[in-house]
Design a protein around this motif. Structure first.
Motif, mmCIF file in Angstrom:
data_model
loop_
_atom_site.group_PDB
_atom_site.id
_atom_site.type_symbol
_atom_site.label_atom_id
_atom_site.label_comp_id
_atom_site.label_asym_id
_atom_site.label_seq_id
_atom_site.Cartn_x
_atom_site.Cartn_y
_atom_site.Cartn_z
ATOM 1 N N UNK A 526 -16.623 17.729 12.701
ATOM 2 C CA UNK A 526 -15.941 18.613 11.755
ATOM 3 C C UNK A 526 -16.188 18.172 10.315
ATOM 4 N N UNK A 527 -16.089 16.873 10.077
ATOM 5 C CA UNK A 527 -16.401 16.347 8.743
ATOM 6 C C UNK A 527 -17.856 16.632 8.408
ATOM 7 N N UNK A 528 -18.733 16.441 9.375
ATOM 8 C CA UNK A 528 -20.166 16.695 9.193
ATOM 9 C C UNK A 528 -20.394 18.133 8.742
ATOM 10 N N UNK A 529 -19.742 19.088 9.433
ATOM 11 C CA UNK A 529 -19.946 20.493 9.089
ATOM 12 C C UNK A 529 -19.498 20.794 7.662
ATOM 13 N N UNK A 530 -18.329 20.274 7.281
ATOM 14 C CA UNK A 530 -17.827 20.528 5.931
ATOM 15 C C UNK A 530 -18.729 19.897 4.875
ATOM 16 N N UNK A 531 -19.119 18.650 5.106
ATOM 17 C CA UNK A 531 -19.937 17.946 4.117
ATOM 18 C C UNK A 531 -21.333 18.542 4.050
ATOM 19 N N UNK A 532 -21.890 18.952 5.204
ATOM 20 C CA UNK A 532 -23.240 19.518 5.206
ATOM 21 C C UNK A 532 -23.296 20.775 4.352
ATOM 22 N N UNK A 533 -22.308 21.658 4.498
ATOM 23 C CA UNK A 533 -22.300 22.851 3.673
ATOM 24 C C UNK A 533 -22.173 22.536 2.199
ATOM 25 N N UNK A 534 -21.322 21.571 1.896
ATOM 26 C CA UNK A 534 -21.139 21.196 0.494
ATOM 27 C C UNK A 534 -22.404 20.578 -0.087
ATOM 28 N N UNK A 869 -13.531 4.923 8.899
ATOM 29 C CA UNK A 869 -14.724 4.913 9.745
ATOM 30 C C UNK A 869 -15.126 6.329 10.120
ATOM 31 N N UNK A 870 -14.150 7.139 10.550
ATOM 32 C CA UNK A 870 -14.453 8.532 10.907
ATOM 33 C C UNK A 870 -14.998 9.292 9.702
ATOM 34 N N UNK A 871 -14.343 9.123 8.551
ATOM 35 C CA UNK A 871 -14.792 9.825 7.346
ATOM 36 C C UNK A 871 -16.192 9.404 6.951
ATOM 37 N N UNK A 872 -16.477 8.093 7.007
ATOM 38 C CA UNK A 872 -17.785 7.604 6.595
ATOM 39 C C UNK A 872 -18.884 8.110 7.512
ATOM 40 N N UNK A 873 -18.647 8.084 8.823
ATOM 41 C CA UNK A 873 -19.665 8.573 9.747
ATOM 42 C C UNK A 873 -19.929 10.056 9.511
ATOM 43 N N UNK A 874 -18.870 10.852 9.329
ATOM 44 C CA UNK A 874 -19.065 12.281 9.090
ATOM 45 C C UNK A 874 -19.777 12.573 7.786
ATOM 46 N N UNK A 875 -19.446 11.812 6.738
ATOM 47 C CA UNK A 875 -20.080 12.046 5.436
ATOM 48 C C UNK A 875 -21.555 11.680 5.483
ATOM 49 N N UNK A 876 -21.886 10.562 6.119
ATOM 50 C CA UNK A 876 -23.295 10.144 6.202
ATOM 51 C C UNK A 876 -24.113 11.178 6.960
ATOM 52 N N UNK A 877 -23.634 11.597 8.119
ATOM 53 C CA UNK A 877 -24.374 12.576 8.917
ATOM 54 C C UNK A 877 -24.413 13.938 8.212
ATOM 55 N N UNK A 878 -23.302 14.336 7.589
ATOM 56 C CA UNK A 878 -23.274 15.618 6.896
ATOM 57 C C UNK A 878 -24.192 15.645 5.694
ATOM 58 N N UNK A 879 -24.283 14.523 4.972
ATOM 59 C CA UNK A 879 -25.181 14.472 3.821
ATOM 60 C C UNK A 879 -26.630 14.637 4.256
ATOM 61 N N UNK A 880 -26.974 14.012 5.380
ATOM 62 C CA UNK A 880 -28.347 14.154 5.886
ATOM 63 C C UNK A 880 -28.609 15.577 6.361
#
Length: 958
Positions: A526-534, A869-880
């Motif tokens: 879920x974090x990945x999806x939000x960060x990826x769009x941003x 930890x959850x936030x960091x993993x989602x942000x890293x994957x979403x940024x990529x």
């Protein structure tokens, strides 16, 4: 059938009871599902209410009349779109020759000639002018309209006061009163008007709430103002007239519209708009078929956008709500085990867990939809002000709202599917004892994820060269992102290998996240999806901003400015210069004058009797042959034209000149000034400064210079000059040949072609008058300084313009900030949800820590690291994941730019061998905020809201 029905009724009762017992978890899931439903239902009601029907649009556009008529600008017969939104001359623009129509030679208005017999007409005249206000001058639309006529009903809404009844009275929009600082009862004076007008009422334009406008009775405002302006030698108003027409019978029919088109008149007809003719009966569509299908393609694109947004919203809700249902199922595993022990099979257990999604989804549907409607009703004035349009009324669409509510139910069920299947697969013994058993990693899901990532990337790259590029890129990027979501459990496991290098608390948090991938992976996704769009939008917008910054062309050196006044205000220019020096921190000031031929108020292009001009003449052998040939580019083969375009005579000139453009003489930038001007314009040519000091003109365009001299042609007969220009000949006049200094190539003249020192102008017998000032600042001008200067100019009562070159101003910083904040909120929310679920799921572990003597702060620290930890993993994957769509869309734009440049080069108006500049720039500040600030903020927030102490658990009975 009865057994099936009763089993589901029992399952729903159990789910409702569990939801009520676990109020905190239930409220969390309800909020996650209800918030998007609230937003979608509110957006649906708002947009439907703001989207006026055709009849409502017509009421605001043409009042209660049957039609609105206006003269087409082409001055001849036209073919129009049925709704009057577009038109073209009969036969198209290829062989079109403007006919024109004089407004002062007594020629009758074509609109009046096009009126049907017996029609009633009300004229609506509009023009823009500056109006004196409490703060200074305000650009305002002036309007003459009989507001008492029944045909006007619906076009304006009187808010307070009364309608104007006599000359000298006006009504003003609320937007004008707010911007001007005036009020009903005040007196307002358009600049140049012979007398003020009293404001007797305030009104609003329902579809243009922010428009500054005043309305006066017919003949009482524009005509007196035009007469006063002409008397002072100012520029006359350019009024646009339209007519509201009332006809009997079936209204203004399509045949009547075509008859009016034949007379050069455009028509917006109520009857035609409400009942449009067949496309085959519309001549405009025969030459413009794309216009006939434009609405259909727009609706298709809108539907695709809605489906995409709704799909992504459902996916994100499912990813966030799924772990909550999974934790709820695990917390109720003993109860589910009892169901199995008493004869219940797997479908009964699945029904209980699915019923939990059904109950929460139904509650979310009711709460979200109701709150969305209530908020829209309460916030209607704010929404109307933001949109700038009054609603036509609340447009409730029960089926749409029911569909949105059903979306919440479906989302709840989808979020509960995986937990239901997982719970049903547990054995009764494992459920009763609380053991989770050995869970093996899914080997199929990573393969599917890798395949989706590869296929999505390939599709996105293909889209960079496909016709429907952006759509294909978006689809491929979405597929690749779903692939990364499928890979999330595996990637979370890979993150776990970093634990060996971490301290105790983060190592425990990371180990807990890896061991419980069932709740960690969806939250990370879920974090990945939000960060990826941003990241995708931020990267695209930042890259576009870098491109626009590169393409920005400055008018002056950075920090420099220019003061210019209208030609009739040449006497006030010295006072303007004093006001400039008084209110701005000037470092340098260079006063300039202009050459006048005839009256001092004559402009460079004035057609008034007694006015002329003096312009530098380009020698014939130094004019571009491409523009001198009789047939222009058509006179040359493509190879010849390409070769000529490389000729120095045809090169584009940044100083205002050009290869010719059909004119035999240059029509840009001749000023009279001394060497101070070179300092302000940062001209680094010592020879130019020496030339001006010795009285020698300076040229910035080498096409004007031949044998070290420049020719100024003084034209006194503008009519003869215009006729010569039409024949592609030099204008008749007297030549002044002057020695000149040519600056080296590459020296920027900032739009000035020729600088004459005052001594040279005087020696040539050329009259000059003050025209303005160039200046550079010592620092930057503040807003207060600019306002004081504007007020001083207003007190002088002249039309003057002050512009300061501040360089390229980025417009997307606020958007990027909003995107970053949005992604941060979603990320913190998803990480917080995962942390709350981890605490609920690992309550026994935390109590064990307390039992073995762990310090109270360990619980708080562990919760913070779990969230981080959850936030960091989602942000890293979403940024990529977010980089791919941005890169794809930029490559699509690169292909489009290459195509446009090639077409421009072939047609002779684009630069030769140009390489498009379409950069791909990563917004590092945004990424840094996401990668550092967001996880850190999520961790700190979780640590602050977590209790540092907890009661020891009582040993469970055997």
């Amino acid at each position: 059938m009865i057994s099936w029905y009763h089993s589901w009724i029992a399952a729903i009762r159990i789910a409702r009871r569990d939801a009520w017992r676990a109020k905190g978890r239930s409220a969390l899931v309800l909020a996650m599902i209800a918030l998007p439903i609230l937003g979608v239902s509110a957006a649906d009601l708002t947009l439907r209410s703001a989207d006026l029907s055709a009849a409502q649009e017509l009421d605001r556009q043409i009042g209660s009349s049957a039609a609105k008529l206006s003269a087409a600008h082409v001055g001849g017969p036209v073919h129009q779109h049925p709704d009057g939104s577009n038109y073209e001359p009969v036969g198209g623009y290829d062989d079109f020759t403007p006919q024109g129509r004089s407004t002062t030679d007594g020629t009758p208005d074509p609109v009046l000639a096009a009126l049907p017999a017996g029609a009633e007409a009300v004229r609506d005249s509009q023009a823009y002018a500056k109006v004196r206000t409490a703060h200074g001058l305000l650009d305002t639309q002036l309007r003459e309209l009989d507001t008492h006529s029944p045909l006007v009903r619906g076009m304006i809404t009187l808010d307070r006061g009364r309608l104007p009844a006599a000359a000298g009275e006006v009504i003003a929009t609320n937007a004008f009163l707010e911007q001007s600082g005036l009020f009903v009862g005040s007196r307002v004076t358009p600049r140049g008007a012979p007398a003020p007008y009293r404001i007797v009422g305030a009104y609003e334009l329902p579809s243009e709430l922010g428009k500054a406008e005043i309305i006066a009775p017919p003949g009482s405002l524009l005509a007196p103002l035009s007469t006063a302006i002409r008397a002072t030698g100012g520029i006359d108003l350019r009024a646009q007239d339209t007519y509201l027409v009332a006809v009997g019978g079936d209204g203004f029919t399509w045949n009547m519209v075509k008859e009016a088109n034949a007379k050069g008149v455009l028509v917006v007809s109520r009857a035609v708009v409400l009942d449009p003719p067949a496309d085959s009966d519309v001549p405009f569509f025969s030459r413009n078929p794309d216009h006939a299908n434009a609405s259909d393609s727009a609706r298709t694109e809108e539907a695709a956008i809605v489906v995409t947004v709704v799909g992504l919203a459902m996916l994100e809700i499912c990813l966030l709500a799924g772990p909550a249902f999974a934790v709820g199922a695990r917390r109720s595993r003993r109860q589910l085990g009892l169901v199995g022990a008493n004869g219940g099979d797997r479908r009964h257990i699945r029904a209980i867990v699915l019923s939990g999604g059904l109950v929460i989804g139904a509650a979310s549907a009711v709460v979200g939809t109701a709150l969305g409607i209530v908020l829209t009703i309460v916030l209607r004035p704010v929404l109307e002000d933001q949109l700038g349009v009054r609603f036509g009324g609340f447009d409730f669409r029960p089926l749409e709202l029911a569909g949105i509510a059903l979306l919440a139910v479906v989302t709840g069920l989808l979020a509960a599917i995986v937990p239901a299947v997982t719970a049903s697969r547990q054995t009764v013994l494992a459920s009763l004892t609380g053991r989770r058993g050995v869970r093996r990693a899914n080997r199929v899901l990573p393969f599917i994820g890798l395949t989706a990532v590869a296929a999505g990337a390939a599709i996105a790259l293909y889209g960079t060269s496909a016709r429907a590029g952006s759509t294909v890129v978006a689809g491929g990027s979405a597929l690749a992102e779903l692939g990364i979501v499928a890979l999330t459990p595996t990637l979370v496991g890979l993150f776990g290998r970093l634990g060996r290098w971490l301290p105790l608390s983060p190592r425990l948090a990371l180990r807990d996240a890896v061991r419980n991938r069932g709740r960690t992976a969806p939250a990370v996704a879920a974090v990945l999806a939000a960060v990826a769009g941003t990241v995708a939008v931020a990267t695209y917008e930042h890259s576009r901003d870098v491109q626009m910054r590169h393409e920005y062309v400055a008018d002056l050196p950075h920090g420099a400015g220019a003061l210019g006044a209208e030609s009739s205000a040449y006497k006030e220019v010295p006072a303007l210069r004093q006001a400039l020096a008084k209110h701005l921190p000037l470092a340098r000031q260079a006063d300039v004058e202009r050459i006048v031929v005839g009256k001092p108020s004559c402009e460079a292009y004035s057609t008034e009797p007694g006015c002329g001009k003096a312009e530098p003449l380009t020698p014939k052998d130094q004019r571009c042959p491409l523009y001198e040939a009789e047939n222009g580019l058509a006179s040359f083969t493509p190879d010849e034209a390409r070769k000529l375009r490389r000729d120095w005579r045809c090169a584009p000139d940044e100083n205002g000149g050009g290869g010719g453009g059909g004119a035999a003489y240059s029509a840009y930038g001749t000023v009279v000034a001394d060497a101070k001007l070179l300092g302000v314009l940062a001209v680094a040519d010592p020879g130019a400064a020496s030339a001006l000091a010795s009285g020698t003109p300076v040229s910035f365009d080498k096409r004007l210079v031949k044998d070290g001299k420049v020719t100024l042609r003084v034209v006194t007969d503008m009519a003869a000059a215009d006729a010569a220009q039409m024949r592609r000949e030099d204008p008749p006049g007297q030549d002044k040949v002057l020695p000149v200094h040519q600056v080296p190539d590459g020296v920027e003249g900032w739009g000035i072609q020729l600088v004459l020192p005052p001594a040279a102008a005087e020696a040539a017998g050329l009259a000059t008058v003050p025209s303005g000032t160039f200046f550079s600042l010592d620092g930057a001008a503040t807003g207060e300084q600019r306002q004081r200067l504007d007020a001083e100019i207003d007190r002088l009562g002249v039309q003057a313009d002050v512009r300061i070159e501040a360089g390229y101003q980025s417009t997307d910083n606020l958007g990027l900030l909003a995107l970053t904040v949005f992604a941060g909120l979603v990320t913190i929310g998803a990480a917080g949800i995962a942390t709350g679920l981890a605490q609920a799921d690992a309550e026994a572990d935390l109590k064990t820590l307390a039992a073995v003597g762990a310090a109270p702060r360990v619980r708080r620290t562990l919760s913070g690291f779990q969230c981080g930890v959850v936030a960091l993993m989602g942000v890293v994957l979403g940024s990529a994941a977010g980089i791919l769509p941005a890169v794809g869309l930029r490559l699509v734009q690169l292909r489009e730019q290459e195509h446009l440049l090639s077409v421009g080069e072939e047609m002779g108006y684009g630069p030769l061998d140009a390489v498009p500049y379409v950069p791909i720039a990563v917004p590092w500040e945004t990424l840094a905020g996401l990668l550092v600030v967001v996880p850190l903020g999520a961790a700190l927030l979780a640590a602050l809201v977590t209790r540092s102490s907890g009661a020891l658990a009582r040993r469970a009975a055997g």
